[in-house]
Design a protein around this motif. Structure first.
Motif, PDB file in Angstrom:
ATOM      1  N   ASP A   1      30.855 -10.829  -4.157  1.00 17.67           N
ATOM      2  CA  ASP A   1      29.396 -11.356  -5.180  1.00 17.67           C
ATOM      3  C   ASP A   1      30.001 -12.769  -4.465  1.00 17.67           C
TER       4      ASP A   1
ATOM      5  N   THR B   1      26.978  -9.402   4.627  1.00 19.97           N
ATOM      6  CA  THR B   1      26.037  -9.786   3.791  1.00 19.97           C
ATOM      7  C   THR B   1      25.349  -8.622   3.774  1.00 19.97           C
ATOM      8  N   SER B   2      25.612  -7.435   1.846  1.00 19.12           N
ATOM      9  CA  SER B   2      24.342  -6.727   2.258  1.00 19.12           C
ATOM     10  C   SER B   2      23.568  -6.271   1.346  1.00 19.12           C
ATOM     11  N   GLY B   3      23.059  -7.732   0.994  1.00 22.82           N
ATOM     12  CA  GLY B   3      21.713  -7.429   0.275  1.00 22.82           C
ATOM     13  C   GLY B   3      21.435  -8.866   0.384  1.00 22.82           C
TER      14      GLY B   3
ATOM     15  N   TYR C   1      20.813 -14.449  -3.871  1.00 19.59           N
ATOM     16  CA  TYR C   1      19.903 -14.308  -5.344  1.00 19.59           C
ATOM     17  C   TYR C   1      20.471 -15.641  -5.926  1.00 19.59           C
TER      18      TYR C   1
END
Length: 165
Positions: A124, A140-142, A145
């Motif tokens: 992260d 990038t996997s999401g 945030y």
């Protein structure tokens, strides 16, 4: 050191910096203290994140602590966690303020990925470091945030990304 040799210069932060890796059980108390102090100095004090730095994962059997040390003092650190499904998780990447700019984070990432080997790996990333981690095969996997007031991006390095590296 031979009497005719000069002691090494202290101005170059890359001099005499050695790589170390250990499980929790293999850490002596002084080293554990110094590693945790580096993490707290960077994440809790410098980044002003009041969060539970000691999260219980440091002591897990699959966790490995990796660091670069100059004269036994850690200058850069990360930990590798064994996540479910054979996935490695890189976290707590930190470089001491007075050691930044010396290439330590890059060297530590290369060493960590050697330890990871062919397994997939996740992390992260703080959003401003996405390009840094992309240099090591992470994508990038999401969605982005916010954690502790800092934007983060989940990233992943597939096992296939290790081929030929």
């Amino acid at each position: 050191m031979h009497p005719s040799q000069s002691p090494p210069r202290r101005s170059d932060p890359s001099e005499r910096v050695g790589f170390r890796v250990a499980s929790f059980a293999d850490l002596d108390t002084r080293t554990l203290h110094d590693l945790l102090k580096l993490r707290v100095d960077v994440f809790v004090v410098e980044q002003e994140c009041a969060y539970p730095e000691l999260d219980g994962r440091d002591v897990e059997p699959g966790t490995r602590h990796l660091w670069l040390a100059r004269d036994r003092a850690p200058v850069a650190y990360l930990r590798l966690l064994a996540d479910p499904g054979g996935v490695e998780r890189i976290g707590r990447v930190a470089v001491a303020r007075d050691a930044r700019g010396g290439g330590h984070a890059g060297r530590l990432m290369r060493e960590a990925l050697t330890v990871v080997g062919a397994r997939p790996c996740v992390l992260d990333a703080q959003a401003h470091l996405v390009d840094f981690y992309a240099r090591y095969g992470f994508t990038t996997s999401g969605p982005e945030y916010v954690e502790d007031g800092i934007p983060h991006v989940p990233m992943r390095r597939e096992a296939a990304a290790t081929a030929g590296r």
